[in-house]
Design a protein around this motif. Structure first.
Motif, mmCIF file in Angstrom:
data_model
loop_
_atom_site.group_PDB
_atom_site.id
_atom_site.type_symbol
_atom_site.label_atom_id
_atom_site.label_comp_id
_atom_site.label_asym_id
_atom_site.label_seq_id
_atom_site.Cartn_x
_atom_site.Cartn_y
_atom_site.Cartn_z
ATOM 1 N N ARG A 1 38.114 63.055 48.537
ATOM 2 C CA ARG A 1 37.941 62.088 47.438
ATOM 3 C C ARG A 1 37.100 62.693 46.315
ATOM 4 N NH1 ARG A 1 37.179 58.351 51.790
ATOM 5 N NH2 ARG A 1 34.910 58.429 51.522
ATOM 6 N N ASN A 2 36.012 63.377 46.680
ATOM 7 C CA ASN A 2 35.155 64.005 45.655
ATOM 8 C C ASN A 2 35.921 65.059 44.875
ATOM 9 O OD1 ASN A 2 32.708 62.596 45.951
ATOM 10 N ND2 ASN A 2 32.124 63.804 47.723
ATOM 11 N N TRP A 3 36.737 65.839 45.587
ATOM 12 C CA TRP A 3 37.554 66.862 44.920
ATOM 13 C C TRP A 3 38.519 66.208 43.921
ATOM 14 C CZ3 TRP A 3 42.919 66.846 46.276
ATOM 15 C CH2 TRP A 3 43.678 67.777 45.560
ATOM 16 N N LEU A 4 39.197 65.157 44.349
ATOM 17 C CA LEU A 4 40.158 64.478 43.480
ATOM 18 C C LEU A 4 39.454 63.843 42.284
ATOM 19 C CD1 LEU A 4 42.993 63.423 42.839
ATOM 20 C CD2 LEU A 4 42.623 61.587 44.506
ATOM 21 N N ASP A 5 38.302 63.223 42.519
ATOM 22 C CA ASP A 5 37.560 62.586 41.423
ATOM 23 C C ASP A 5 37.087 63.613 40.394
ATOM 24 O OD1 ASP A 5 37.890 60.051 42.505
ATOM 25 O OD2 ASP A 5 35.971 60.070 43.567
ATOM 26 N N THR A 6 36.635 64.780 40.865
ATOM 27 C CA THR A 6 36.179 65.830 39.952
ATOM 28 C C THR A 6 37.333 66.331 39.088
ATOM 29 O OG1 THR A 6 34.440 66.480 41.506
ATOM 30 C CG2 THR A 6 35.026 68.076 39.816
ATOM 31 N N THR B 1 39.019 44.451 40.513
ATOM 32 C CA THR B 1 39.352 44.884 39.146
ATOM 33 C C THR B 1 39.012 46.355 38.930
ATOM 34 O OG1 THR B 1 38.948 42.654 38.301
ATOM 35 C CG2 THR B 1 38.939 44.433 36.689
ATOM 36 N N THR B 2 37.776 46.730 39.260
ATOM 37 C CA THR B 2 37.347 48.120 39.043
ATOM 38 C C THR B 2 38.052 49.059 40.030
ATOM 39 O OG1 THR B 2 35.409 47.762 40.461
ATOM 40 C CG2 THR B 2 35.095 47.480 38.090
ATOM 41 N N GLY B 3 38.231 48.602 41.257
ATOM 42 C CA GLY B 3 38.873 49.434 42.276
ATOM 43 C C GLY B 3 40.326 49.724 41.955
ATOM 44 N N THR B 4 41.013 48.772 41.367
ATOM 45 C CA THR B 4 42.416 48.971 40.990
ATOM 46 C C THR B 4 42.552 50.091 39.970
ATOM 47 O OG1 THR B 4 43.050 46.697 41.505
ATOM 48 C CG2 THR B 4 44.413 47.850 39.886
ATOM 49 N N ARG B 5 41.606 50.157 39.024
ATOM 50 C CA ARG B 5 41.649 51.235 38.020
ATOM 51 C C ARG B 5 41.496 52.600 38.688
ATOM 52 N NH1 ARG B 5 37.397 48.067 34.738
ATOM 53 N NH2 ARG B 5 38.638 46.475 33.703
ATOM 54 N N VAL B 6 40.605 52.685 39.679
ATOM 55 C CA VAL B 6 40.404 53.945 40.404
ATOM 56 C C VAL B 6 41.673 54.322 41.173
ATOM 57 C CG1 VAL B 6 39.105 55.053 42.282
ATOM 58 C CG2 VAL B 6 37.903 53.623 40.613
ATOM 59 N N ILE B 7 42.225 53.373 41.902
ATOM 60 C CA ILE B 7 43.396 53.622 42.751
ATOM 61 C C ILE B 7 44.578 54.117 41.925
ATOM 62 C CG2 ILE B 7 45.163 52.473 44.173
ATOM 63 C CD1 ILE B 7 42.851 50.575 45.115
ATOM 64 N N THR C 1 30.935 46.836 52.755
ATOM 65 C CA THR C 1 32.290 46.683 52.225
ATOM 66 C C THR C 1 33.245 47.633 52.953
ATOM 67 O OG1 THR C 1 31.396 46.069 50.053
ATOM 68 C CG2 THR C 1 33.692 46.827 50.118
ATOM 69 N N LEU C 2 34.286 47.079 53.536
ATOM 70 C CA LEU C 2 35.245 47.852 54.326
ATOM 71 C C LEU C 2 36.568 48.067 53.599
ATOM 72 C CD1 LEU C 2 34.676 46.060 57.761
ATOM 73 C CD2 LEU C 2 33.637 48.199 56.952
ATOM 74 N N VAL C 3 36.673 47.540 52.380
ATOM 75 C CA VAL C 3 37.934 47.584 51.634
ATOM 76 C C VAL C 3 37.695 48.219 50.271
ATOM 77 C CG1 VAL C 3 39.776 46.180 50.625
ATOM 78 C CG2 VAL C 3 38.770 45.500 52.814
ATOM 79 N N GLY C 4 38.541 49.183 49.898
ATOM 80 C CA GLY C 4 38.431 49.756 48.561
ATOM 81 C C GLY C 4 38.626 51.263 48.554
ATOM 82 N N PRO C 5 38.674 51.857 47.354
ATOM 83 C CA PRO C 5 38.954 53.289 47.220
ATOM 84 C C PRO C 5 37.876 54.209 47.776
ATOM 85 C CG PRO C 5 38.576 52.270 45.071
ATOM 86 C CD PRO C 5 38.693 51.163 46.055
#
Length: 374
Positions: free
Chosen positions: A133-138, A191-197, A264-268
């Protein structure tokens, strides 16, 4: 793009060091723990405002100093930019372009683009989902600088929602899932998680075929690499409102477990990037050499994708990685680079390079935070 100069003040083990780069390839030679990786880390910070070492800012500042500063002069097709990043012990950063303070840090991103490849990147195959995830975000931060703001927003909401769940964990039975305050956090998280996904999905869709082509080339077409984004939220539908609804539905499904566990167990923040070779998970597949081929293909794909998006070749930072590759893969990498990408390479010895490479490279010697030409 071409990095002309780099100056480090009170950064890591550099007191005040300026380097002028005069060739497309610069080889930094020295024993371990002399500062070679620190110099590459400084360039990476200018490109992404992140360090793959995940250090806190105070760890980047010399003992006894209140701040550290990285200055660079970068030449691009549009002209020359002077970049400044100031790190402070209290955690407050500031950035400037051509001497003008940039109020929003995301406006600093995208001026310098760089791909880092170090021995730590082998963890992309073997490590936890967080590493991928960190690699993809960078990567995404460089493809789309606004993503840094989007990810920050999501992480902020996630922290606040976790704090709320933790606070109410003991009274979980009394706190039903219709709680108004929790519902507000749910809505913001979705809302914010959808933008990330959606952005992560789009990036993998663009990167995957490029990486597969590089992998086929390096492996002699004997292996098929597949990269698949596996979000924590079902992604059958692509429209934002549909993803958002799927997000909220899953929150409802996990509501009792979240209240019980206080997190929180749900999200990106629970997404995975699946890497498979010949339909077998890469971490379970074959030799270290095959895993290195995969990582090499990923890094070459990053270079190519960033170049396609920003219309200029990014810098390539190779941190002691040639020692991790056998001669065949070394040659694959060095042939792909040629003079197309300005490349900074760290090594403990020069024997990995042939005479042609050495003759066309600037060789810098690093010892105890000081750089010399001979």
């Amino acid at each position: 793009m071409y990095l002309k100069t780099l100056q480090l003040r009170q950064f890591r083990n550099y007191q005040d060091q300026k380097v002028e780069f005069n060739a497309a390839k610069a080889i930094l030679v020295g024993n371990n723990a002399q500062g070679k990786s620190n110099l590459l880390e400084a360039v990476e910070l200018l490109a992404t405002l992140r360090s793959h070492r995940m250090a806190r800012d105070r760890d980047l500042i010399q003992d006894g100093a209140e701040f550290a500063q990285i200055n660079a002069s970068l030449e691009r097709d549009v002209g020359i930019s002077d970049l400044t990043l100031t790190l402070r012990r209290n955690g407050r950063r500031s950035v400037a372009i051509n001497g003008e303070i940039v109020r929003r840090q995301m406006d600093f991103l995208g001026v310098l683009n760089a791909v880092q490849f170090s021995s730590l990147d082998l963890e992309l195959v073997r490590g936890s989902p967080e590493v991928r995830r960190n690699w993809l975000d960078t990567l995404l931060i460089q493809l789309e600088p606004v993503y840094a703001h989007i990810l920050h927003q999501y992480n902020q909401v996630l922290r606040q929602r976790n704090a709320f769940l933790k606070k109410n964990q003991e009274s979980a039975l009394a706190l039903n899932t219709q709680n108004t305050q929790l519902a507000l956090w749910d809505a913001q998280l979705a809302t914010t998680g959808t933008r990330v996904i959606r952005r992560r999905d789009r990036a993998i869709q663009r990167l995957a075929p490029i990486a597969a082509a590089w992998h086929a080339s390096i492996s002699g077409s004997t292996e098929i690499l597949e990269i698949k984004y596996s979000p924590n939220i079902p992604l059958e539908q692509q429209q934002p409102e549909q993803v958002q609804q799927a997000f909220l539905n899953k929150i409802q499904q996990r509501a009792v477990a979240e209240l019980y566990r206080g997190t929180t167990l749900v999200g990106p923040h629970r997404d995975e990037v699946e890497l498979t070779i010949n339909q077998t998970p890469a971490r379970q597949y074959g030799s270290q050499g095959q895993q290195r081929t995969l990582v090499l293909a990923l890094k070459l794909a990053e270079l190519q994708l960033i170049e396609e998006v920003v219309k200029e070749p990014p810098l390539l930072l190779l941190d002691d990685v040639l020692a991790e590759l056998d001669p065949y893969r070394q040659n694959q990498l060095l042939d792909a680079i040629q003079d197309r990408f300005q490349t900074l390479i760290t090594t403990t010895h020069l024997s990995s390079f042939d005479a042609q490479w050495l003759n066309s490279s600037q060789i810098l010697f690093v010892k105890a935070g000081e750089i010399s030409i001979n």
